[in-house]
Design a protein around this motif. Sequence first.
Motif, mmCIF file in Angstrom:
data_model
loop_
_atom_site.group_PDB
_atom_site.id
_atom_site.type_symbol
_atom_site.label_atom_id
_atom_site.label_comp_id
_atom_site.label_asym_id
_atom_site.label_seq_id
_atom_site.Cartn_x
_atom_site.Cartn_y
_atom_site.Cartn_z
ATOM 1 N N ARG A 18 0.183 6.940 -2.737
ATOM 2 C CA ARG A 18 -0.708 6.635 -1.616
ATOM 3 C C ARG A 18 -1.367 5.264 -1.752
ATOM 4 N NH1 ARG A 18 -4.417 11.841 -2.157
ATOM 5 N NH2 ARG A 18 -4.184 11.126 -4.312
ATOM 6 N N MET A 19 -1.344 4.659 -2.943
ATOM 7 C CA MET A 19 -1.986 3.358 -3.133
ATOM 8 C C MET A 19 -1.112 2.251 -2.559
ATOM 9 S SD MET A 19 -3.354 1.482 -6.577
ATOM 10 C CE MET A 19 -4.880 2.394 -6.565
ATOM 11 N N LYS A 20 -1.725 1.375 -1.799
ATOM 12 C CA LYS A 20 -1.009 0.252 -1.206
ATOM 13 C C LYS A 20 -1.052 -0.952 -2.148
ATOM 14 C CE LYS A 20 -2.073 1.651 3.556
ATOM 15 N NZ LYS A 20 -2.688 1.243 4.847
ATOM 16 N N GLY A 21 0.005 -1.736 -2.112
ATOM 17 C CA GLY A 21 0.071 -2.931 -2.963
ATOM 18 C C GLY A 21 0.207 -2.620 -4.434
ATOM 19 N N ARG A 22 0.874 -1.496 -4.768
ATOM 20 C CA ARG A 22 0.993 -1.103 -6.174
ATOM 21 C C ARG A 22 1.749 -2.134 -6.999
ATOM 22 N NH1 ARG A 22 3.805 3.914 -7.291
ATOM 23 N NH2 ARG A 22 5.226 3.284 -5.622
#
Length: 540
Positions: free
Chosen positions: A337-341
Amino acid sequence: MSTLTDDEVTELESLPPTKRQRQAARLAEHASIGVRALLVKILLLGIVDAIAVWALFILVMKEQWVIGAIVLVVTLLANWIYFSPGKLPAKYLTPGVIFLVVFQIFVIVYTGYIGFTNYSTGHNSDKEQAVSALISSAQERVPDSPTYGVTVVENLEGLGVLVTDPDGDVSVGNPDSPLEPVRNATMDGGKAVAADGYTSLSFQQILTRQNEISSLSVPFSDDPNDGSLRTPDGQTGYLYTSSLVYDQAADTMTDTATGTVYTDQGTGAFTSADGEEMLPGWRINVGFDNFTRAFSEESIRDPLVNVIIWTIVFALISVASTFFLGLFLAIVFNDMRMKGRKFYRVLMILPYAFPAFLSALVWSGMLSESFGFVNQVVLGGAEIPWLTDPFLAKVSILMVNLWLGFPYMFLVCTGALQSIPDDVLEAAKMDGAKPWAIFRLIKLPLLLVSLAPLLISSFAFNFNNFNLIYMLTGGGPRDPLAGVNVGATDILISMVYKVAFTGQARDYGLASAFSIIIFIIVATISIIAFRRTKMLEELN
């Protein structure tokens, strides 16, 4: 016309090859190698043989017969292996075995040997060299010494002198070899200027190496009491004798100026009746004396115990802090769900991309009490002694090591997390397990199965993390009460370095004993840890 049966054909094929067949097989093997590959092999072996011959010549000149015999045997064995047909495994294994013996086994064995000697400043040679050094150190020019014609020469053994005495006799010698007669020397105006096997130095070369030449001391004979020849200008020489007289039969050294007699009492130095030692001495075996000193002399024992405790604490905290921070970040950035991982992951591994010693130097400047970035910018001009206060220096080392070490743990934990089967986690969720229970009972045990060996190796690495300590604090601040050069942040390996290579008194024997202690500690902890990891294998 009869034909061979199948049994007869099988019997013929099982017969041993004839001499002609063996020669044909060897020729076929050599032909399959190729001319270019064969030439390369000959060239490389020729270089190795040339180096070996050069080394043998030097070793024979220095009378190092055992090492010379080893070099000769290894060279002959290597030539036999590489020029013989077959022996393919040996051809691949030979270079690795040689490098293993030279750079690993020999170093370990020699370090262990030094740990049982008194090898240190003032005790770094054999007895014969110590006697010569003592006599040379007390030499004075004989007032009525005749003037000798001198030509400075050089060969593989180093600088020497070609001497013409007042009677016209010519001899040659160097600091390690006394003067001996020379025949067929080239004469110029009654002075020998050249000899076979030697290169005469020009006037310009003498001027360039004046300090080295003025310190030359060539023994007159095998008896050190006969004095030596010295040349102040590289052109003329004079006889020098010593105020110290060595009695080989009684094994004593007498100071003729004071009348004091020094004897060999088995301590590696000539010692007077009141306990005064003459240095330099010589290297001897002292058994377990270095280990006894390490744990019996209070000025050495207390700093050593403190360093051992700090080394273990430093290694444990470093492994634990880097692992849990790396694991936490791996769990966070493993969430879909984290963006820009990907961007954040690149940022996380940046400290790992820079050389550790360079990063430690940068942090040393940033943590400077007077002009460091942390004090001046982050803390608004504070003067916190990050690197000079014993407690804060340890905190600084742990924090910098955390910054350097967590990217590695982040990478390995990320890979380990992604290798955990999804169906196991889904089954736990279906059974109603909470996130913390899933992590504690499933993820962490499965992670430890694959990461436990890495954590043990990380402990061993931090146990000997010399670069960080030396570049960040230099092991300081210095402990003024210690009998050895040691500081508050020194770990065992940096303490060994200081004892062996810094200061005016360098004790290689004691440092080697410390190295053996390090090996025992690391080996013991590693064995216990690896045995504990076997319990985790049941999880698989």
